[in-house]
Design a protein around this motif. Structure first.
Motif, PDB file in Angstrom:
ATOM      1  N   GLU A   1      -2.595  -8.306  -4.059  1.00  0.00           N
ATOM      2  CA  GLU A   1      -1.766  -7.337  -3.330  1.00  0.00           C
ATOM      3  C   GLU A   1      -2.543  -6.718  -2.178  1.00  0.00           C
ATOM      4  OE1 GLU A   1       1.551  -3.884  -4.247  1.00  0.00           O
ATOM      5  OE2 GLU A   1       0.174  -4.519  -5.832  1.00  0.00           O
ATOM      6  N   VAL A   2      -3.825  -6.435  -2.396  1.00  0.00           N
ATOM      7  CA  VAL A   2      -4.665  -5.921  -1.315  1.00  0.00           C
ATOM      8  C   VAL A   2      -4.781  -6.960  -0.203  1.00  0.00           C
ATOM      9  CG1 VAL A   2      -6.981  -5.143  -0.675  1.00  0.00           C
ATOM     10  CG2 VAL A   2      -5.989  -4.409  -2.841  1.00  0.00           C
ATOM     11  N   VAL A   3      -5.073  -8.205  -0.577  1.00  0.00           N
ATOM     12  CA  VAL A   3      -5.209  -9.268   0.421  1.00  0.00           C
ATOM     13  C   VAL A   3      -3.891  -9.490   1.152  1.00  0.00           C
ATOM     14  CG1 VAL A   3      -5.720 -11.723   0.770  1.00  0.00           C
ATOM     15  CG2 VAL A   3      -7.071 -10.380  -0.859  1.00  0.00           C
ATOM     16  N   GLY A   4      -2.789  -9.484   0.402  1.00  0.00           N
ATOM     17  CA  GLY A   4      -1.486  -9.687   1.019  1.00  0.00           C
ATOM     18  C   GLY A   4      -1.162  -8.621   2.060  1.00  0.00           C
ATOM     19  N   GLN A   5      -1.475  -7.370   1.747  1.00  0.00           N
ATOM     20  CA  GLN A   5      -1.203  -6.304   2.708  1.00  0.00           C
ATOM     21  C   GLN A   5      -2.139  -6.409   3.913  1.00  0.00           C
ATOM     22  OE1 GLN A   5       1.475  -4.641   1.864  1.00  0.00           O
ATOM     23  NE2 GLN A   5       1.549  -3.576   3.808  1.00  0.00           N
ATOM     24  N   SER A   6      -3.362  -6.899   3.690  1.00  0.00           N
ATOM     25  CA  SER A   6      -4.293  -7.136   4.804  1.00  0.00           C
ATOM     26  C   SER A   6      -3.742  -8.217   5.733  1.00  0.00           C
ATOM     27  CB  SER A   6      -5.667  -7.559   4.271  1.00  0.00           C
ATOM     28  OG  SER A   6      -6.215  -6.583   3.419  1.00  0.00           O
ATOM     29  N   LEU A   7      -3.165  -9.252   5.152  1.00  0.00           N
ATOM     30  CA  LEU A   7      -2.575 -10.325   5.950  1.00  0.00           C
ATOM     31  C   LEU A   7      -1.390  -9.821   6.763  1.00  0.00           C
ATOM     32  CD1 LEU A   7      -2.668 -13.241   3.334  1.00  0.00           C
ATOM     33  CD2 LEU A   7      -4.248 -12.837   5.225  1.00  0.00           C
TER      34      LEU A   7
ATOM     35  N   LEU B   1     -10.927  -4.868   7.682  1.00  0.00           N
ATOM     36  CA  LEU B   1     -10.011  -5.935   7.286  1.00  0.00           C
ATOM     37  C   LEU B   1     -10.764  -7.151   6.756  1.00  0.00           C
ATOM     38  CD1 LEU B   1      -7.127  -5.989   9.924  1.00  0.00           C
ATOM     39  CD2 LEU B   1      -6.962  -5.577   7.475  1.00  0.00           C
ATOM     40  N   LEU B   2     -11.872  -7.506   7.392  1.00  0.00           N
ATOM     41  CA  LEU B   2     -12.677  -8.616   6.886  1.00  0.00           C
ATOM     42  C   LEU B   2     -13.179  -8.319   5.473  1.00  0.00           C
ATOM     43  CD1 LEU B   2     -14.703  -9.495  10.108  1.00  0.00           C
ATOM     44  CD2 LEU B   2     -12.900 -10.858   9.046  1.00  0.00           C
ATOM     45  N   HIS B   3     -13.457  -7.039   5.219  1.00  0.00           N
ATOM     46  CA  HIS B   3     -13.911  -6.635   3.887  1.00  0.00           C
ATOM     47  C   HIS B   3     -12.784  -6.751   2.865  1.00  0.00           C
ATOM     48  CE1 HIS B   3     -16.146  -4.524   0.802  1.00  0.00           C
ATOM     49  NE2 HIS B   3     -15.181  -3.633   0.698  1.00  0.00           N
ATOM     50  N   THR B   4     -11.588  -6.287   3.217  1.00  0.00           N
ATOM     51  CA  THR B   4     -10.486  -6.332   2.255  1.00  0.00           C
ATOM     52  C   THR B   4     -10.020  -7.762   1.998  1.00  0.00           C
ATOM     53  OG1 THR B   4      -8.867  -5.902   4.027  1.00  0.00           O
ATOM     54  CG2 THR B   4      -9.670  -4.002   2.762  1.00  0.00           C
ATOM     55  N   LEU B   5     -10.222  -8.642   2.962  1.00  0.00           N
ATOM     56  CA  LEU B   5      -9.862 -10.042   2.738  1.00  0.00           C
ATOM     57  C   LEU B   5     -10.751 -10.699   1.684  1.00  0.00           C
ATOM     58  CD1 LEU B   5      -9.114 -11.299   6.361  1.00  0.00           C
ATOM     59  CD2 LEU B   5      -7.481 -11.034   4.488  1.00  0.00           C
TER      60      LEU B   5
ATOM     61  N   LEU C   1     -10.640   3.145   1.449  1.00  0.00           N
ATOM     62  CA  LEU C   1     -10.391   1.792   0.947  1.00  0.00           C
ATOM     63  C   LEU C   1     -11.167   1.441  -0.325  1.00  0.00           C
ATOM     64  CD1 LEU C   1     -10.189  -0.251   4.285  1.00  0.00           C
ATOM     65  CD2 LEU C   1      -8.352   0.061   2.615  1.00  0.00           C
ATOM     66  N   PRO C   2     -12.441   1.834  -0.459  1.00  0.00           N
ATOM     67  CA  PRO C   2     -13.186   1.413  -1.648  1.00  0.00           C
ATOM     68  C   PRO C   2     -12.789   2.136  -2.942  1.00  0.00           C
ATOM     69  CG  PRO C   2     -14.676   1.978   0.182  1.00  0.00           C
ATOM     70  CD  PRO C   2     -13.333   2.508   0.513  1.00  0.00           C
ATOM     71  N   VAL C   3     -11.935   3.140  -2.869  1.00  0.00           N
ATOM     72  CA  VAL C   3     -11.652   3.950  -4.065  1.00  0.00           C
ATOM     73  C   VAL C   3     -11.050   3.107  -5.187  1.00  0.00           C
ATOM     74  CG1 VAL C   3     -10.303   5.875  -4.985  1.00  0.00           C
ATOM     75  CG2 VAL C   3     -11.436   6.087  -2.766  1.00  0.00           C
ATOM     76  N   SER C   4     -10.021   2.342  -4.882  1.00  0.00           N
ATOM     77  CA  SER C   4      -9.356   1.508  -5.886  1.00  0.00           C
ATOM     78  C   SER C   4      -8.431   0.541  -5.170  1.00  0.00           C
ATOM     79  CB  SER C   4      -8.551   2.365  -6.871  1.00  0.00           C
ATOM     80  OG  SER C   4      -7.431   2.941  -6.216  1.00  0.00           O
ATOM     81  N   ASN C   5      -7.970  -0.482  -5.894  1.00  0.00           N
ATOM     82  CA  ASN C   5      -7.022  -1.426  -5.303  1.00  0.00           C
ATOM     83  C   ASN C   5      -5.712  -0.749  -4.939  1.00  0.00           C
ATOM     84  OD1 ASN C   5      -8.793  -3.588  -5.545  1.00  0.00           O
ATOM     85  ND2 ASN C   5      -8.032  -4.184  -7.552  1.00  0.00           N
ATOM     86  N   VAL C   6      -5.262   0.161  -5.789  1.00  0.00           N
ATOM     87  CA  VAL C   6      -4.017   0.881  -5.507  1.00  0.00           C
ATOM     88  C   VAL C   6      -4.134   1.674  -4.220  1.00  0.00           C
ATOM     89  CG1 VAL C   6      -2.547   2.774  -6.308  1.00  0.00           C
ATOM     90  CG2 VAL C   6      -3.255   1.000  -7.909  1.00  0.00           C
ATOM     91  N   VAL C   7      -5.230   2.403  -4.054  1.00  0.00           N
ATOM     92  CA  VAL C   7      -5.453   3.183  -2.838  1.00  0.00           C
ATOM     93  C   VAL C   7      -5.568   2.253  -1.629  1.00  0.00           C
ATOM     94  CG1 VAL C   7      -7.130   4.650  -1.643  1.00  0.00           C
ATOM     95  CG2 VAL C   7      -6.450   5.192  -3.987  1.00  0.00           C
TER      96      VAL C   7
END
Length: 393
Positions: free
Chosen positions: A338-344, A328-332, A291-297
């Motif tokens: 787009e990252v947040v949307g996919q987390s939701l 998930l709490l981290h990605t939020l 997850l931390p690699v990039s937003n795309v990843v």
């Protein structure tokens, strides 16, 4: 509601402009590096040839004269549409089909280069690829990609790119699937995973990249199911091999992680068995480590997890809570919508199929995490729906 994202790796795919740009730059860099390496090796061979003698030397010289012609042809093809217009009526495709029977590895490698240049022409889908598919070239290309002692990495790289360009054209991918392209590429994927465990050779990504793209794009074809193609890949070894490559990319070549993750996405999008393999092999935590690699990843990792969660309650039970909740709490907390949307979307599936996840989420200050995004126009509806679900729970 979340929808499956089984997609191909053609230039118009993923909807992420940055990913498309990086793919184009990376592909150009990989091919340039390969071409320069081959031109150096050909020059060295010419310099060494006069020192040798005998029949073997003459055969080598003749084979060398024949690279060189093919490399020159490849350069002319890519630079001039007029040259391509002249060569096609004169029978360049049958001529290339004859060259692929050469016993000289150097000739085969140069042939692959010339053919790959021809396949990148803008008129290739209409005027070139149909005639190639009607020839014996596809079967021979797949033979060049068969793992085993006869596999030559340089030759395999060139023909893997050729296959990639043919598949991306979508002229007749069912034909390639019928010729066993999926099983050949699947076996080659296993072979590559074994190779990265045995060696530190950084050149392996030159072959891994087109192989991953070919597999990913073939899996989007409807014909995969009709000819039983996907059955050829329903094996835990494929998932295990893919994760070996993902770890290799993570350490050596992070720019290739999206290639492997798109294949994992396409494997899991419509296949409960591949999702089961992901869980039974305990690969969720290694996936989250990317997850931390990039937003795309991050988006692609979350999409794969959505593929798993979408399969129903039994799959969500094995996902939650484990390491998924803190991730998930981290990605939020990300700023990328787009990252947040996919987390939701992932949270929505978990709340739907695993109601107890709501209470755990609330205990971990999940509502505060959602509140950060309630003013963002693209996310408002999903944030509000999740807030209501959480409060009702």
């Amino acid at each position: 509601m979340w929808s499956r994202r089984q997609g191909s790796l053609r230039p118009t795919v993923c909807g992420v402009e940055e990913l498309r740009r990086r793919r184009r730059e990376q592909e150009a860099a990989l091919r340039k590096a390969r071409r320069e390496q081959q031109l150096v090796s050909k020059r060295l061979l010419r310099e060494d040839a006069p020192e040798e003698a005998g029949e073997g030397c003459m055969a080598a010289i003749l084979g060398e004269a024949e690279e060189l012609c093919l490399y020159t042809l490849g350069n002319l093809i890519v630079e001039s549409e007029a040259v391509r217009r002249q060569l096609l009526p004169q029978g360049i495709v049958p001529a290339l089909a004859a060259c692929i029977q050469s016993p000289h590895v150097a000739v085969l490698e140069a042939l692959g280069y010339a053919l790959s240049q021809l396949l990148q022409a803008k008129e290739a889908p209409e005027k070139i690829i149909p005639s190639i598919l009607a020839s014996t070239l596809p079967q021979h290309m797949l033979q060049m990609l068969q793992p085993g002692p006869k596999l030559n990495p340089g030759v395999a790289v060139e023909f893997a790119w050729c296959l990639h360009y043919i598949i991306c054209s979508q002229v007749s991918n069912p034909l390639l699937i019928g010729h066993g392209a999926l099983s050949t590429l699947g076996l080659l994927l296993l072979d590559l995973a074994g190779a990265v465990q045995r060696t530190e050779d950084a050149g392996l990504e030159l072959l891994a990249c087109p192989v991953l793209r070919c597999l990913s794009n073939l899996l989007t074809e409807a014909a995969v199911e009709t000819v039983g193609g996907q059955m050829q890949l329903r094996d835990e070894r494929v998932v295990a091999a893919l994760f070996i490559l993902l770890q290799f990319f993570f350490q050596k070549q992070p720019s290739l992680l999206p290639e492997g993750l798109w294949l994992l996405n396409n494997l899991t999008a419509n296949s409960p068995s591949f999702c089961t393999s992901l869980l039974s092999l305990d690969l969720i935590e290694p996936l989250l480590q990317l997850l931390p690699v990039s937003n795309v990843v991050s988006v692609m990792v979350l999409t794969v997890l959505c593929n798993v969660a979408e399969k129903g309650p039994a799959y969500c039970q094995r996902l939650w809570p484990g390491p998924l909740l803190p991730a998930l709490l981290h990605t939020l907390a990300f700023s990328d919508t787009e990252v947040v949307g996919q987390s939701l979307e992932l949270l929505h599936l978990l709340f739907l199929y695993q109601p107890e996840a709501v209470q755990v989420f609330l205990q971990q200050s999940g509502l505060q995490a959602l509140e950060r995004h309630q003013e963002e126009a693209q996310l408002q509806d999903r944030v509000y729906a999740l807030q209501q679900t959480a409060l009702q729970g």
